[in-house]
Every structure is written in structure tokens, then in C-alpha cells.
Design an enzyme around this catalytic site. Structure first.
Site, PDB file in Angstrom:
ATOM      1  N   ARG A  27       8.763  -4.927 -10.899  1.00 13.54           N
ATOM      2  CA  ARG A  27       7.435  -4.404 -11.870  1.00 13.54           C
ATOM      3  C   ARG A  27       6.296  -5.340 -12.572  1.00 13.54           C
ATOM      4  O   ARG A  27       5.069  -5.546 -12.970  1.00 13.54           O
ATOM      5  CB  ARG A  27       7.209  -3.596 -12.285  1.00 13.54           C
ATOM      6  CG  ARG A  27       6.064  -2.002 -12.677  1.00 13.54           C
ATOM      7  CD  ARG A  27       6.428  -1.037 -13.783  1.00 13.54           C
ATOM      8  NE  ARG A  27       6.565  -0.322 -14.826  1.00 13.54           N
ATOM      9  CZ  ARG A  27       7.358   0.084 -15.231  1.00 13.54           C
ATOM     10  NH1 ARG A  27       7.100   1.282 -14.491  1.00 13.54           N
ATOM     11  NH2 ARG A  27       7.543  -0.441 -16.592  1.00 13.54           N
ATOM     12  N   LYS A  33       1.421  -2.768 -15.572  1.00 14.95           N
ATOM     13  CA  LYS A  33       1.734  -2.437 -17.522  1.00 14.95           C
ATOM     14  C   LYS A  33       1.166  -3.102 -18.087  1.00 14.95           C
ATOM     15  O   LYS A  33       1.917  -4.302 -18.649  1.00 14.95           O
ATOM     16  CB  LYS A  33       2.834  -2.419 -17.483  1.00 14.95           C
ATOM     17  CG  LYS A  33       3.387  -1.529 -18.437  1.00 14.95           C
ATOM     18  CD  LYS A  33       5.185  -0.858 -18.364  1.00 14.95           C
ATOM     19  CE  LYS A  33       5.895  -0.372 -19.543  1.00 14.95           C
ATOM     20  NZ  LYS A  33       4.913   0.887 -19.659  1.00 14.95           N
ATOM     21  N   GLU A  73      -2.144  11.305 -15.204  1.00 12.40           N
ATOM     22  CA  GLU A  73      -0.774  10.779 -15.894  1.00 12.40           C
ATOM     23  C   GLU A  73      -0.646  10.889 -17.618  1.00 12.40           C
ATOM     24  O   GLU A  73      -1.826  10.920 -18.044  1.00 12.40           O
ATOM     25  CB  GLU A  73      -0.044   9.541 -15.551  1.00 12.40           C
ATOM     26  CG  GLU A  73      -1.186   8.206 -15.638  1.00 12.40           C
ATOM     27  CD  GLU A  73       0.100   6.981 -16.041  1.00 12.40           C
ATOM     28  OE1 GLU A  73       0.573   6.699 -15.899  1.00 12.40           O
ATOM     29  OE2 GLU A  73      -1.235   6.334 -15.849  1.00 12.40           O
TER      30      GLU A  73
HETATM   31  N1  PLP Z   1       3.437   6.102 -17.126  1.00 16.98           N
HETATM   32  C1  PLP Z   1       3.047   5.261 -18.488  1.00 16.98           C
HETATM   33  C2  PLP Z   1       1.324   4.898 -18.748  1.00 16.98           C
HETATM   34  C3  PLP Z   1       3.779   4.751 -18.733  1.00 16.98           C
HETATM   35  O1  PLP Z   1       3.032   3.900 -20.341  1.00 16.98           O
HETATM   36  C4  PLP Z   1       4.952   4.259 -19.004  1.00 16.98           C
HETATM   37  C5  PLP Z   1       5.580   3.745 -19.625  1.00 16.98           C
HETATM   38  O2  PLP Z   1       6.782   2.903 -18.917  1.00 16.98           O
HETATM   39  C6  PLP Z   1       5.247   5.563 -17.995  1.00 16.98           C
HETATM   40  C7  PLP Z   1       4.215   6.185 -17.788  1.00 16.98           C
HETATM   41  C8  PLP Z   1       6.424   5.499 -17.679  1.00 16.98           C
HETATM   42  O3  PLP Z   1       7.013   4.228 -16.587  1.00 16.98           O
HETATM   43  P1  PLP Z   1       8.758   3.989 -16.779  1.00 16.98           P
HETATM   44  O4  PLP Z   1       9.191   5.216 -15.882  1.00 16.98           O
HETATM   45  O5  PLP Z   1       9.034   3.014 -15.830  1.00 16.98           O
HETATM   46  O6  PLP Z   1       9.355   4.273 -17.749  1.00 16.98           O
HETATM   47  C1  COI Z   2       7.855   2.950 -21.671  1.00  9.14           C
HETATM   48  O1  COI Z   2       8.096   4.184 -21.830  1.00  9.14           O
HETATM   49  O2  COI Z   2       8.309   2.013 -21.955  1.00  9.14           O
HETATM   50  C2  COI Z   2       6.357   3.011 -22.216  1.00  9.14           C
HETATM   51  O3  COI Z   2       6.175   1.689 -21.950  1.00  9.14           O
HETATM   52  C3  COI Z   2       5.787   4.026 -23.122  1.00  9.14           C
HETATM   53  C4  COI Z   2       5.136   3.173 -24.250  1.00  9.14           C
HETATM   54  C5  COI Z   2       5.884   3.549 -25.509  1.00  9.14           C
HETATM   55  C6  COI Z   2       4.001   2.400 -24.003  1.00  9.14           C
END
Ligand code: PLP
Ligand code: COI
Length: 339
Positions: free
Chosen positions: A82, A184, A220
Site C-alpha cells: 500500500r 494513505k 468510511e
Molecule cells: N481508513 C482510514 C481513513 C484509515 O486511516 C485507516 C487506518 O489505517 C483505515 C481505513 C484502515 O486501514 P488498515 O486496516 O489498513 O489500518
Molecule cells: C491506522 O489505523 O494505522 C491509522 O492510520 C489510523 C489513524 C491513527 C490515522
């Protein structure tokens, strides 16, 4: 061994300076050999693109202490991939997957005393990031880059762990239809600061964004993905090019199907049809699985399973996911990397 002077039970999601962080520079077309450093301050050109034009991306993943004392990383290859996609979107150089995972391991081992003990519910949160640095003033990609990873011991991101939280549907957008929502990148989070603060001031845990095109479908949470369970036991999660493709979301899709036998639907979640669902939740690395008690939309609070207790399917998903992460339940092939 975990540090015995730490109070592991009261950890939230706050910065704590740990011992060592990984730091690597990209100069003249190559990533240089990284080092572990005690210094938690970065020395940057005032012209760095990260400071002016938001040329930066980040990741979030956790290291877990297992019952036998070993240490698990959860799907770090997915974070590496990612981050490569985020870098590509912002014209930054990719960090190879193997180099990313090796750097994660180095940071975990160098800060082993900060890994919360097995059974406390905490984990060591790793924050990899790539930023554009070096002397520059025009809107163009940077001449140099930094790839760094630091870590922080964390507990619950939303209060109460498996206690339901209420969320507010935002009237703002965090990302544009063909923008950077799926990457991200810091800009998405800068855009979410004011809506998030307004939601918290109104006593909600965070806000939920609607699709930026029609404002009719849930996308989301500001810091996590959304899922819900229909009355027919279907696992539903939004599919949209402006949603961050979460690794927790991806994992729950697989677990819901293969371990809980639920039908999975990646599709539209119309905000005026919430009565379809008996349970809902926010899922992410920081959020883990946070049950959604209610969603406030147009001045009305729609309550799902309960304001007090987690629903039974959300609880089963939580137990399966966290059991795999901490090594108590057998993981699907390739999900766990031992440090
Ligand atoms: N959506 C957003 C905006 C986030 O910041 C996160 C956190 O990382 C997620 C979704 C969930 O992603 P992940 O499960 O890879 O942490
Ligand atoms: C994560 O879950 O890693 C995120 O990035 C969420 C938040 C702390 C920005």
C-alpha cells in the site's frame, strides 16, 4: 521482555518517545542503507515538498506479543504494497517490500521493551512514512526523500475497546472522487481534522464520510473502514475508489467468508437505508474493531445492535482477528511474520 515500569493497562493512542527509529535517505536515485537512531527530531530543508505541497505518505501496522513470548507482525507485506501505491500516486520512490519488512523488524527488536505484554490488549504501533525533502520551491517532486519508521506502544484508539461508540455523518468530504482517497497520504487527514474535531465536540467518537460524488453512500470513518451485518447475516462493506483499502477490512472480508461462513458484499451502503443492518463497526489497525452503537444523520440517531453491548457477529469477528494477531488462533497462510 516488556518494561516492568510501564503502566500497560492505561495505554491509549498517544505519542511516547521510544528508544530507536529507522531512518533512510533517497539520494541520486537510490535508497541508502538505513540506520537506527536515538534522535526523534528530523532536520529538513525549509523548502521540503512535504512541508509545502503535502508530498508525504504513511502507514500503520502493529507488532503483537504472543503467549509464548514471540513477536508477530500482521500482514506487513500488505502495508509495504500500500505504501508503494501511495508513493506512486505522489511521485515518490517506492521502498522495496523486503526492505520495508526488514526495517519494521529492526525497529521492533530495538524497542522490544515497549511491546505491551500478552493479554493486556495493547500492541506496538509502527508508523512508517516517506516524505519529500531537500531544497526546492516549485510545485514538483522533491530532489530527496526520507523513509523512516518509529514506534509507539498503544492501547485502544476509540474509548472502551469493544464498547460501542456513536459516529456522526459528516457534511464535509475527506477526498475527491478521483483524488487521493485510496492513498494513505497526509492531505486526506489534514482535510479530516476539522470535521473530526466538530464530531468530537458534539460527543461523537469520530465522523463518517459519505461518497464525495452523490453524498448518499457511506464511505468510511476518518480513521478506519466501515462494515455492517445485515439481518440475513451478510457482511457488507463499501466499495469505492475514494476509500482507503484497509488491511483490516481486507482481512475481515476473508475471515467473514472462510471462518464465519458469512456472505460478503462489497457494495453500496446507502445512508438512508441503515435499517438493513443489525450490527455495524469501524475497522482498522488503530481502531481494531470498534462496534458502532449509533450513527447520527440529519439530526437523528440510528441505533444498531445496542448502545451498551457489542453484537454477536462483531464479537466473533473481533475474537477471530485478535486471536490471529496475537498468535492464539491459526492464521491464514502468509498473514503472520515472526520478528
Ligand atoms: N481508513 C482510514 C481513513 C484509515 O486511516 C485507516 C487506518 O489505517 C483505515 C481505513 C484502515 O486501514 P488498515 O486496516 O489498513 O489500518
Ligand atoms: C491506522 O489505523 O494505522 C491509522 O492510520 C489510523 C489513524 C491513527 C490515522
Amino acid at each position: 521482555m516488556s518494561d516492568e515500569s510501564m503502566n500497560w493497562e492505561t495505554l491509549g493512542f498517544d505519542y511516547i518517545k521510544t528508544d530507536l527509529r529507522y531512518l533512510s535517505y533517497w539520494r541520486e536515485g537510490n535508497w541508502q542503507e538505513g540506520v537506527l537512531t536515538e534522535d526523534n527530531m528530523l532536520h529538513l530543508s525549509e523548502g521540503s515538498t512535504a512541508l509545502h505541497y503535502g508530498q508525504q505518505c504513511f502507514e500503520g501496522l502493529k507488532a503483537y506479543r504472543c503467549k509464548d513470548g514471540s513477536i508477530n507482525l500482521f500482514r506487513p507485506d500488505q502495508n509495504a504494497l500500500r505504501m508503494q501505491r501511495s508513493c506512486a500516486r505522489l511521485l515518490m520512490p517506492a521502498v522495496p517490500v523486503d526492505a520495508f519488512i526488514e526495517a519494521c523488524k529492526k525497529v521492533v527488536l530495538a524497542n522490544e521493551r515497549f511491546i505491551p505484554p500478552y493479554g493486556t490488549g495493547g500492541a506496538l504501533y509502527l508508523r512508517p512514512f516517506v516524505i519529500g525533502v531537500g531544497d526546492n520551491i516549485g510545485v514538483r517532486t522533491a530532489p530527496e526523500f526520507i523513509f523512516s519508521i518509529f514506534c509507539v506502544p498503544v492501547g485502544a484508539y476509540f474509548k472502551g475497546g469493544l464498547k460501542p461508540n456513536n459516529f456522526l455523518i459528516s457534511t464535509y468530504d475527506r477526498a475527491a472522487p478521483n483524488g487521493t482517497g485510496a492513498a494513505k497520504v497526509g492531505g486526506n487527514y489534514a482535510a479530516s481534522l476539522m470535521p473530526g474535531a466538530e464530531a468530537k465536540a458534539a460527543h461523537f467518537a469520530d465522523c463518517i464520510y459519505l461518497d464525495p460524488q452523490s453524498h448518499s453512500k457511506i464511505e468510511e470513518v476518518g480513521s478506519a473502514n466501515f462494515f455492517a451485518i445485515t439481518h440475513d447475516d451478510e457482511f457488507v462493506t463499501p466499495k469505492s475508489p475514494s476509500v482507503l483499502p484497509g488491511i483490516t477490512r481486507l482481512s475481515l472480508i476473508e475471515l467473514a467468508q472462510s471462518r464465519l461462513g458469512l456472505k460478503v458484499i462489497e457494495g453500496d451502503v446507502f445512508v438512508d437505508q441503515l435499517a438493513r443492518f443489525k450490527e455495524a463497526g469501524a475497522c482498522g489497525t488503530a481502531a481494531v474493531i470498534t462496534p458502532i452503537g449509533g450513527i447520527q444523520y440529519n439530526g437523528q440517531l440510528h441505533v444498531f445492535h445496542s448502545q451498551e453491548d457489542v453484537g454477536p457477529i462483531t464479537r466473533r469477528l473481533y475474537n477471530e482477528l485478535t486471536g490471529i494477531q496475537s498468535g492464539d488462533i491459526e492464521a491464514p497462510a502468509g498473514w503472520i511474520v515472526k520478528v
